[in-house]
Design a protein around this motif. Sequence first.
Motif, PDB file in Angstrom:
ATOM      1  N   LEU A 201       0.829  -1.208   0.000  1.00 13.36           N
ATOM      2  CA  LEU A 201       0.000   0.000   0.000  1.00 13.36           C
ATOM      3  C   LEU A 201       0.866   1.262   0.000  1.00 13.36           C
ATOM      4  O   LEU A 201       0.644   2.193  -0.787  1.00 13.36           O
ATOM      5  CB  LEU A 201      -0.953   0.002   1.207  1.00 13.36           C
ATOM      6  N   VAL A 202       1.884   1.288   0.879  1.00 13.09           N
ATOM      7  CA  VAL A 202       2.756   2.476   0.941  1.00 13.09           C
ATOM      8  C   VAL A 202       3.509   2.640  -0.383  1.00 13.09           C
ATOM      9  O   VAL A 202       3.685   3.763  -0.876  1.00 13.09           O
ATOM     10  CB  VAL A 202       3.735   2.395   2.144  1.00 13.09           C
ATOM     11  N   GLN A 203       3.923   1.521  -0.970  1.00 10.59           N
ATOM     12  CA  GLN A 203       4.598   1.592  -2.272  1.00 10.59           C
ATOM     13  C   GLN A 203       3.674   2.177  -3.343  1.00 10.59           C
ATOM     14  O   GLN A 203       4.079   3.011  -4.142  1.00 10.59           O
ATOM     15  CB  GLN A 203       5.089   0.201  -2.700  1.00 10.59           C
ATOM     16  N   LYS A 204       2.405   1.744  -3.316  1.00 10.44           N
ATOM     17  CA  LYS A 204       1.436   2.278  -4.282  1.00 10.44           C
ATOM     18  C   LYS A 204       1.250   3.788  -4.091  1.00 10.44           C
ATOM     19  O   LYS A 204       1.151   4.540  -5.054  1.00 10.44           O
ATOM     20  CB  LYS A 204       0.071   1.595  -4.111  1.00 10.44           C
ATOM     21  N   VAL A 205       1.192   4.208  -2.821  1.00 14.94           N
ATOM     22  CA  VAL A 205       1.038   5.636  -2.502  1.00 14.94           C
ATOM     23  C   VAL A 205       2.181   6.432  -3.125  1.00 14.94           C
ATOM     24  O   VAL A 205       1.983   7.463  -3.763  1.00 14.94           O
ATOM     25  CB  VAL A 205       0.983   5.837  -0.973  1.00 14.94           C
ATOM     26  N   LYS A 206       3.405   5.909  -2.945  1.00 18.04           N
ATOM     27  CA  LYS A 206       4.577   6.595  -3.507  1.00 18.04           C
ATOM     28  C   LYS A 206       4.559   6.600  -5.030  1.00 18.04           C
ATOM     29  O   LYS A 206       4.866   7.604  -5.666  1.00 18.04           O
ATOM     30  CB  LYS A 206       5.845   5.882  -3.015  1.00 18.04           C
ATOM     31  N   GLU A 207       4.166   5.450  -5.583  1.00 14.19           N
ATOM     32  CA  GLU A 207       4.168   5.321  -7.046  1.00 14.19           C
ATOM     33  C   GLU A 207       3.205   6.304  -7.703  1.00 14.19           C
ATOM     34  O   GLU A 207       3.433   6.729  -8.823  1.00 14.19           O
ATOM     35  CB  GLU A 207       3.804   3.891  -7.469  1.00 14.19           C
ATOM     36  N   CYS A 208       2.094   6.626  -6.971  1.00 17.52           N
ATOM     37  CA  CYS A 208       1.206   7.612  -7.627  1.00 17.52           C
ATOM     38  C   CYS A 208       1.589   9.042  -7.255  1.00 17.52           C
ATOM     39  O   CYS A 208       0.784   9.966  -7.408  1.00 17.52           O
ATOM     40  CB  CYS A 208      -0.280   7.289  -7.439  1.00 17.52           C
ATOM     41  N   GLY A 209       2.810   9.234  -6.774  1.00 18.96           N
ATOM     42  CA  GLY A 209       3.351  10.579  -6.599  1.00 18.96           C
ATOM     43  C   GLY A 209       2.926  11.264  -5.307  1.00 18.96           C
ATOM     44  O   GLY A 209       3.122  12.465  -5.166  1.00 18.96           O
TER      45      GLY A 209
ATOM     46  N   GLN B 116      12.134   2.248   9.500  1.00 25.51           N
ATOM     47  CA  GLN B 116      13.085   2.220   8.375  1.00 25.51           C
ATOM     48  C   GLN B 116      13.431   0.799   7.969  1.00 25.51           C
ATOM     49  O   GLN B 116      13.662   0.529   6.794  1.00 25.51           O
ATOM     50  CB  GLN B 116      14.361   3.015   8.698  1.00 25.51           C
ATOM     51  N   SER B 117      13.449  -0.140   8.936  1.00 19.51           N
ATOM     52  CA  SER B 117      13.812  -1.511   8.542  1.00 19.51           C
ATOM     53  C   SER B 117      12.650  -2.239   7.865  1.00 19.51           C
ATOM     54  O   SER B 117      12.872  -3.083   7.011  1.00 19.51           O
ATOM     55  CB  SER B 117      14.349  -2.305   9.739  1.00 19.51           C
ATOM     56  N   HIS B 118      11.412  -1.900   8.211  1.00 16.06           N
ATOM     57  CA  HIS B 118      10.267  -2.577   7.577  1.00 16.06           C
ATOM     58  C   HIS B 118       9.748  -1.857   6.342  1.00 16.06           C
ATOM     59  O   HIS B 118       9.083  -2.455   5.501  1.00 16.06           O
ATOM     60  CB  HIS B 118       9.108  -2.730   8.570  1.00 16.06           C
ATOM     61  N   PHE B 119      10.025  -0.545   6.250  1.00 15.02           N
ATOM     62  CA  PHE B 119       9.553   0.242   5.098  1.00 15.02           C
ATOM     63  C   PHE B 119      10.726   1.052   4.561  1.00 15.02           C
ATOM     64  O   PHE B 119      10.698   2.288   4.557  1.00 15.02           O
ATOM     65  CB  PHE B 119       8.408   1.178   5.524  1.00 15.02           C
ATOM     66  N   PRO B 120      11.788   0.342   4.109  1.00 18.55           N
ATOM     67  CA  PRO B 120      13.033   1.052   3.774  1.00 18.55           C
ATOM     68  C   PRO B 120      12.840   2.104   2.684  1.00 18.55           C
ATOM     69  O   PRO B 120      12.247   1.835   1.643  1.00 18.55           O
ATOM     70  CB  PRO B 120      13.972  -0.076   3.305  1.00 18.55           C
ATOM     71  N   GLY B 121      13.325   3.321   3.003  1.00 16.71           N
ATOM     72  CA  GLY B 121      13.325   4.399   2.014  1.00 16.71           C
ATOM     73  C   GLY B 121      11.950   4.989   1.709  1.00 16.71           C
ATOM     74  O   GLY B 121      11.827   5.812   0.807  1.00 16.71           O
ATOM     75  N   LEU B 122      10.923   4.591   2.439  1.00 16.52           N
ATOM     76  CA  LEU B 122       9.568   5.046   2.076  1.00 16.52           C
ATOM     77  C   LEU B 122       9.099   6.248   2.895  1.00 16.52           C
ATOM     78  O   LEU B 122       8.246   7.000   2.456  1.00 16.52           O
ATOM     79  CB  LEU B 122       8.572   3.891   2.222  1.00 16.52           C
ATOM     80  N   PHE B 123       9.655   6.408   4.117  1.00 15.41           N
ATOM     81  CA  PHE B 123       9.217   7.529   4.962  1.00 15.41           C
ATOM     82  C   PHE B 123      10.402   8.424   5.294  1.00 15.41           C
ATOM     83  O   PHE B 123      11.412   7.953   5.826  1.00 15.41           O
ATOM     84  CB  PHE B 123       8.593   7.012   6.270  1.00 15.41           C
ATOM     85  N   ASN B 124      10.248   9.709   5.003  1.00 16.73           N
ATOM     86  CA  ASN B 124      11.220  10.714   5.403  1.00 16.73           C
ATOM     87  C   ASN B 124      11.064  10.939   6.918  1.00 16.73           C
ATOM     88  O   ASN B 124       9.936  11.032   7.405  1.00 16.73           O
ATOM     89  CB  ASN B 124      10.882  11.983   4.607  1.00 16.73           C
ATOM     90  N   GLU B 125      12.183  11.026   7.638  1.00 12.85           N
ATOM     91  CA  GLU B 125      12.120  11.148   9.097  1.00 12.85           C
ATOM     92  C   GLU B 125      11.303  12.361   9.551  1.00 12.85           C
ATOM     93  O   GLU B 125      10.606  12.318  10.557  1.00 12.85           O
ATOM     94  CB  GLU B 125      13.544  11.235   9.655  1.00 12.85           C
ATOM     95  N   GLN B 126      11.364  13.453   8.791  1.00 10.90           N
ATOM     96  CA  GLN B 126      10.593  14.666   9.089  1.00 10.90           C
ATOM     97  C   GLN B 126       9.085  14.443   8.946  1.00 10.90           C
ATOM     98  O   GLN B 126       8.285  15.215   9.427  1.00 10.90           O
ATOM     99  CB  GLN B 126      11.023  15.786   8.119  1.00 10.90           C
TER     100      GLN B 126
END
Length: 245
Positions: free
Chosen positions: A114-122, A141-151
Amino acid sequence: MTYNDKLKQYLQLQGFEALQLRAVLFDMDGVLFDSMPFHADAWSQVMTDAGFTFSKEDVYMNEGRTGADTINTASMAQFGKPATQEQIDALCKAKCDIFATYPPTPRMQGALELVQKVKECGLTPMIVTGSGTPTLLNKIQSHFPGLFNEQHIVTSFNVKRGKPYPDPYLLALERGGFTPREAIVVENAPLGVKAGVAAGMFTIAANTGPLNDKVLIEAGANLVFPSVQALCNEWDNLIATFNRG
Ligand code: MG
C-alpha cells in the motif's frame, strides 16, 4: 454508497470543491504494524495489576491516546482523580518492559504494498502515531526502507495533546506543507479516526481489530475496509475517484 458518494458527502461537509491529493497520513499501530494484539495484552495486564478494570477491548477503545492519556482517562473514570506522574511513569515503564519480552511485531499484511502504491502515484506517505517507543524510527526504516522521510513521522514526542485531538494530524500537515484537502488519513482505531476527522481530512478506516465497524463509522470514518490488504486492493479505484472528484 459508492466511493464517489462518500467523497461528495465529505466535500459538501467541508465546503471543498474537490480533493487535490498530495499526501497520505498513516497511523502506525494496527495499520502499518500488526502490533495491537501485543499492546492489548501488555496494557490490560499492567492496568489490571495496578487495580484498574481494563480489558483488551478497553485497550482498543483507547488506542491512539498516548500512554499518559490512557492512564489518566482510566484514573478519572474509575477513581475520580488524575493519575500521579509517578504512577504514569511506573505504569508506562511496566508496559514497555512487558512489550519488550514479546517477539518483534510483524508488518501488517498489505501495508508495504500500500505504501509503495502511494509513492508510485506521486503522493507523500507520512506517519502519525501516538506511540513513543524509542526504537520506533529504526523499526519503520527496517520494515519500510526508504519510504518515509524522518521529518514526515509525527510521534507522541512531538505533541502535547495526542489523539483524539487533531493536533498530531495538524502537525503532520504543517510539517509536510499540506492543507486538509491535500491529504487523507488511514486509521484503524476510533480515537484515531476522530483525530483525522477533527483535522478536517477524509479519513479511511481499516478495521484490523476486534471492534465492530459501527464504532469506526460513529467516530466519523468516511470509509471502512475490513483490512489493510483490502484497502490496498482497492487503492487504484479509490485514487481514480479522488482524482475525478
Ligand atoms: Mg492504530
